[in-house]
Enzyme design. Structure first.
Site, PDB file in Angstrom:
ATOM      1  N   TYR A   1       0.603  -1.623   0.347  1.00 17.31           N
ATOM      2  CA  TYR A   1       0.050  -0.038  -0.530  1.00 17.31           C
ATOM      3  C   TYR A   1       0.977   1.303   0.036  1.00 17.31           C
ATOM      4  O   TYR A   1       1.881   1.422   0.939  1.00 17.31           O
ATOM      5  CB  TYR A   1      -0.468   0.223   1.061  1.00 17.31           C
ATOM      6  CG  TYR A   1      -2.110   0.818   1.305  1.00 17.31           C
ATOM      7  CD1 TYR A   1      -1.711   2.077   1.164  1.00 17.31           C
ATOM      8  CD2 TYR A   1      -2.968   0.565   2.021  1.00 17.31           C
ATOM      9  CE1 TYR A   1      -2.822   3.041   0.975  1.00 17.31           C
ATOM     10  CE2 TYR A   1      -4.405   1.429   1.721  1.00 17.31           C
ATOM     11  CZ  TYR A   1      -3.691   3.100   1.769  1.00 17.31           C
ATOM     12  OH  TYR A   1      -5.049   3.719   1.693  1.00 17.31           O
TER      13      TYR A   1
ATOM     14  N   TYR B   1      -2.012   4.661 -10.285  1.00 16.78           N
ATOM     15  CA  TYR B   1      -3.222   4.030 -10.490  1.00 16.78           C
ATOM     16  C   TYR B   1      -4.190   4.746 -10.356  1.00 16.78           C
ATOM     17  O   TYR B   1      -5.072   5.110 -11.114  1.00 16.78           O
ATOM     18  CB  TYR B   1      -3.081   2.540 -10.346  1.00 16.78           C
ATOM     19  CG  TYR B   1      -4.566   1.255 -10.255  1.00 16.78           C
ATOM     20  CD1 TYR B   1      -4.657   1.586 -12.001  1.00 16.78           C
ATOM     21  CD2 TYR B   1      -5.086   1.093  -9.350  1.00 16.78           C
ATOM     22  CE1 TYR B   1      -5.502   0.508 -12.120  1.00 16.78           C
ATOM     23  CE2 TYR B   1      -6.117   0.879  -9.390  1.00 16.78           C
ATOM     24  CZ  TYR B   1      -6.523  -0.288 -11.362  1.00 16.78           C
ATOM     25  OH  TYR B   1      -6.985  -1.040 -11.204  1.00 16.78           O
TER      26      TYR B   1
END
Lengths: 139, 380
Positions: B278, B326
């Site tokens: 993450y 993204y």
């Protein structure tokens, strides 16, 4: 009194001694009577050994600059004028606390990690005084 | 959890990602859920377990018309979905439910039907952090990094390299928000957000969602998609106050969660073909690589700079482009899991050849929480 648009703390019964202390220009920490651990933030028991026998004491107000960012983005009316440092100071007694480094240009050159700092106090309301830190040399 | 006893049999994201001003946050949950149910060949009536964060499991179950026998509303930030996978696996093994739907939806950019963040002035953060001007993640999550950089001699250029390599991965992903190549100079000349963090070292703020469906390994073979087995899981929390992390150069929650997941899976680091960490900010993959044990202390920046995490490298990392390129709705952990599933199904836009084991490692809050999921496309 300083400007008070910044979010101010609302003390709880467990933290009142800390905020009473800053109003009197003291940085009050807690020490465990059982295991001697010094800790922050305030709570009425020791986070190391869970003893409820703890004492409040006045710390030296001195420490070193542990880490920080220089925030460049704050909306108008937030009570903060960028760029400003958001810092964590490691107190001589051990615990770390968040603060702002004041009395010095808010630049990476002026804000060197591990430099000695000392607490200074600024009143925001009759009840709330915030602890800031400045380089020790500046005193 | 018994390694491999539970599998992911449905996985999908919202139809759109990025800017979705015509859908509320709750509808983003539903859009992701409906796409995922279709992926698994199921309807809401087939689901008997619901887990979510950001919205309540009650709200999601009611909105979708699900009558669950098991719910989980664990909400510890962006890694909540990793914890949901872990808890769901335990619940399925225990017989509390058979088919679990985990949903995420977040109107991070358009902020439609979304509650605000509030830190009560009487909370510890409200008393001991907010008064000093922490304004959300960019000026808070970033505070530990100067200590890390000083301890290990990591440069701003190396921090920038994390973003550069991830943009290379994003360039291969048609759904990525940012796809144009960037170099270190681009990163270091982008706007200063919170020194030492420049804009291109910070995650996007977008709208979107994703969902997963889990069931037992025995049932998984009857589903249309290739099952992705859950073989290792971990979770932990440390502190809601970044200023109170015990060590600014390493996350205790990362270490505890990662170790548990590796031990449960019974794998070595060399067995891992693909990794998601993450990345709300550029320093997180560095902490993650070290705290999960893929490299030694202080070695992650060199590891990235030497292109080990890039295409052709020995440890492809954040192959969807990550939160930096993204998408990042706010609680990004779901998208890390989605990319791990795509890689193990063999359907990722930037597919890692023959990937068999993938790890999705998440963070919640500002180093406050962590969840780690080890996945495999091989039955145990």
């Amino acid at each position: 009194m300083a400007e008070s648009r910044r979010p101010l703390p609302r003390p709880t019964p467990e933290t009142q001694h800390f905020w009473d202390g800053t109003r009197e220009r003291e940085l009050r920490l807690q020490r465990c009577d059982a295991c001697s651990q010094v800790y922050f933030p305030p709570r009425p028991f020791c986070p190391a050994c869970a003893s409820r026998k703890v004492s409040v004491f006045a710390a030296s107000g001195r420490g070193t600059l542990y880490s920080y960012v220089i925030n460049h983005r704050a909306p108008p009316g937030s009570g903060f004028e960028p760029p400003y440092s958001i810092a964590v100071v490691e107190l001589d007694e051990g615990p770390r606390m968040m603060t702002n480094i004041v009395g010095v240009p808010q630049t990476p050159e002026a804000l060197q990690l591990d430099m000695p700092v000392e607490a200074v106090y600024e009143d925001f309301t009759d009840q709330i005084t915030l602890p800031f830190f400045r380089p020790l040399e500046a005193s | 959890m018994r390694p491999g006893s539970v599998a992911i049999v449905g996985a999908a994201e919202t139809t759109e990602l990025g800017r979705i001003p015509d859908q509320s946050q709750l509808q983003l949950h539903a859009d992701a859920a409906l796409n995922t149910l279709a992926d698994a060949g199921l309807t809401p009536a087939d689901v008997d377990g619901v887990a979510t964060a950001g919205e309540s499991p009650t709200g999601v179950a009611h909105y979708l018309g699900i009558t669950p026998t098991w719910v989980d509303g664990t909400a510890v930030g962006g890694c909540s979905f990793m914890l949901h996978v872990r808890h769901a696996a335990a619940a399925i093994n225990e017989g509390f439910c058979k088919t679990v739907l985990i949903t995420h939806g977040e109107s991070g950019r358009s902020r439609i039907g979304r509650g605000g963040f509030s830190r009560p002035a009487a909370s510890l953060q409200g008393q001991f952090e907010a008064p000093f001007g922490t304004m959300g993640a960019p000026s808070t999550f970033t505070i530990p990094v100067l200590r890390y950089m000083k301890k290990y001699g990591v440069t701003e250029e190396q921090l920038a390299m994390v973003a550069v390599v991830q943009r290379e991965w994003a360039a291969r992903n048609p759904r990525a928000s940012y796809r144009d190549p960037i170099d270190v100079d681009d990163v270091l000349s982008s706007d200063m957000i919170a020194y030492p963090f420049r804009k291109l070292m910070c995650c996007l703020v977008t709208d979107g969602g994703g969902a997963l469906i889990l069931t037992s390994a025995e049932r998984a073979r009857d589903f249309p998609q290739r099952p992705v087995y859950v073989i290792g899981t971990g979770e932990s929390v440390e502190t809601p106050m970044v200023s109170q992390m015990e060590d600014f150069t390493t996350s205790r929650a990362f270490r505890v969660s990662g170790r548990a997941a590796f031990e449960e899976a019974g794998i070595a680091h060399g067995d891992v073909d693909h990794l998601m960490i993450y990345d709300a900010f550029a320093h997180l993959p560095l902490y993650g690589l070290e705290d999960l044990g893929f490299v030694g202390r202080g070695e992650a920046a060199d590891f990235v700079e030497e292109r080990n995490t890039a295409e052709g490298g020995k440890l492809p990392l954040n192959t969807n482009g990550g939160g930096l390129s993204y998408m990042h709705s706010g609680m990004y952990g779901m998208y890390a899991l989605q990319e791990s599933v795509r890689q193990l199904r063999g359907t990722a836009p930037a597919q890692v050849k023959d990937a068999r084991i993938s790890i999705a490692h998440g963070v919640g809050g500002m180093f406050a929480a962590s969840g780690t999921i080890v996945l495999s496309n091989e039955a145990r």
